[in-house]
Motif scaffolding. Sequence first.
Motif, short mmCIF file in Angstrom:
data_model
loop_
_atom_site.label_atom_id
_atom_site.label_comp_id
_atom_site.label_asym_id
_atom_site.label_seq_id
_atom_site.Cartn_x
_atom_site.Cartn_y
_atom_site.Cartn_z
N VAL A 162 0.84 -1.12 0.35
CA VAL A 162 0.35 -0.33 0.39
C VAL A 162 0.49 1.15 0.31
O VAL A 162 1.61 1.42 0.70
CB VAL A 162 -0.88 -0.22 1.14
N SER A 163 -0.03 2.34 -0.75
CA SER A 163 1.09 3.16 -0.39
C SER A 163 0.09 5.01 -0.05
O SER A 163 -1.30 4.59 -0.32
CB SER A 163 1.82 3.92 -1.81
N ILE A 180 -8.19 -3.87 6.85
CA ILE A 180 -7.11 -2.91 6.38
C ILE A 180 -7.69 -1.75 5.27
O ILE A 180 -8.53 -2.86 3.95
CB ILE A 180 -5.90 -3.63 5.79
N VAL A 181 -8.04 -1.11 5.76
CA VAL A 181 -8.73 0.34 5.58
C VAL A 181 -7.28 0.98 4.47
O VAL A 181 -7.03 1.80 4.99
CB VAL A 181 -9.65 0.57 6.18
N TYR A 182 -7.39 1.42 2.68
CA TYR A 182 -6.26 2.51 2.79
C TYR A 182 -6.76 3.33 1.44
O TYR A 182 -7.96 2.75 0.90
CB TYR A 182 -5.65 1.22 2.76
N ALA A 217 -12.61 4.71 8.85
CA ALA A 217 -12.27 3.12 9.25
C ALA A 217 -12.52 2.77 9.95
O ALA A 217 -12.71 1.33 10.08
CB ALA A 217 -10.48 3.00 9.20
N ASN A 218 -12.34 3.36 11.11
CA ASN A 218 -13.15 2.55 12.44
C ASN A 218 -14.72 1.65 12.01
O ASN A 218 -15.17 1.10 13.16
CB ASN A 218 -11.94 3.39 13.94
N ILE A 271 -10.73 3.89 -2.94
CA ILE A 271 -11.13 3.65 -1.72
C ILE A 271 -10.47 2.21 -1.43
O ILE A 271 -11.73 1.07 -1.95
CB ILE A 271 -11.64 3.90 -1.24
N HIS A 272 -9.89 1.77 -0.67
CA HIS A 272 -9.42 -0.01 -0.91
C HIS A 272 -9.65 -0.50 0.56
O HIS A 272 -10.12 0.11 1.47
CB HIS A 272 -8.14 -0.21 -1.21
#
Length: 281
Positions: A162-163, A180-182, A217-218, A271-272
């Motif tokens: 991820v970046s 994982i939200v990234y 994300a939470n 958004i992943h």
Amino acid sequence: MIVDDSRVGRAMLVKNLQRTNFEVVAQAKNAAEAVELYAAYHPAVVTMDMNLPDADGIECSRRILSFDKDAKIVMISAMKDATLVSRGRDAGIAAFLQKPINTNDLIDTLMILCQNKVGKVAVLRESYAKPFARALQQGLFSLIGVHCETSIELCDQNFLTVSGVAVIIGLTGYPTGRAIVYMEEKTVQAFSRILLDVGPDEKIRDVEAADSIEESANIIVGRGVSNINDVFRDKEIRMTPPGTICGKDIHIASPKLTTFHIAAETRIGDIHMNVGFAEGE
């Protein structure tokens, strides 16, 4: 097999299952017929109404389970109080749903109960990854008013690169795992500006932007966990406190996890979410 004394109730369940891989092999309108048809068809799973003319659903379930101790039974009732659930658990009923039934919850429940037949990956995708995909879609709209479509793909690598900003949240209970939200830095800035209601000429510090992604994300992961726990109250998932990392080409290991990549294409960028599950309690 569907057990329900209401013709309309049976028809509604049949309609809910028409576009799935589940086939309705039998329909029973009372307890006596349910036991007879179960012996004839040995269905993979039974949906059981609480109110039947010759016995309640718990007694009917006892009769079926005395015939086949491995029978998978889902109680469907207008009521879902603690006493009813406790009595049902004691009888051997596997899961409980309340009317009116949400189709996604019904399919998720049936998939998990039939996991030995459909396979682990299919169960994890349908019953665990999909609720997180719905949570991502719903969460983005409620947080920043962005509509999106989501996609799910099985990941075959044992690490994630991820970046930008990534928020890691552990999942405990059953199944264990992590979410994982990234998103990339450009999307982070656009997301946090909308969330914090910051004008185009105002500056957002990196720490503020990262904090806004962590809190969002939470919320999103929490919604996904709730989607699952609402169906299976005896196998509840819990969340660990989130941890946030920032940088470029960060490698995050996924050892011994079955992982799924969930992508949301939005007007501010992609958004992943990456969710991984282990088999252990």
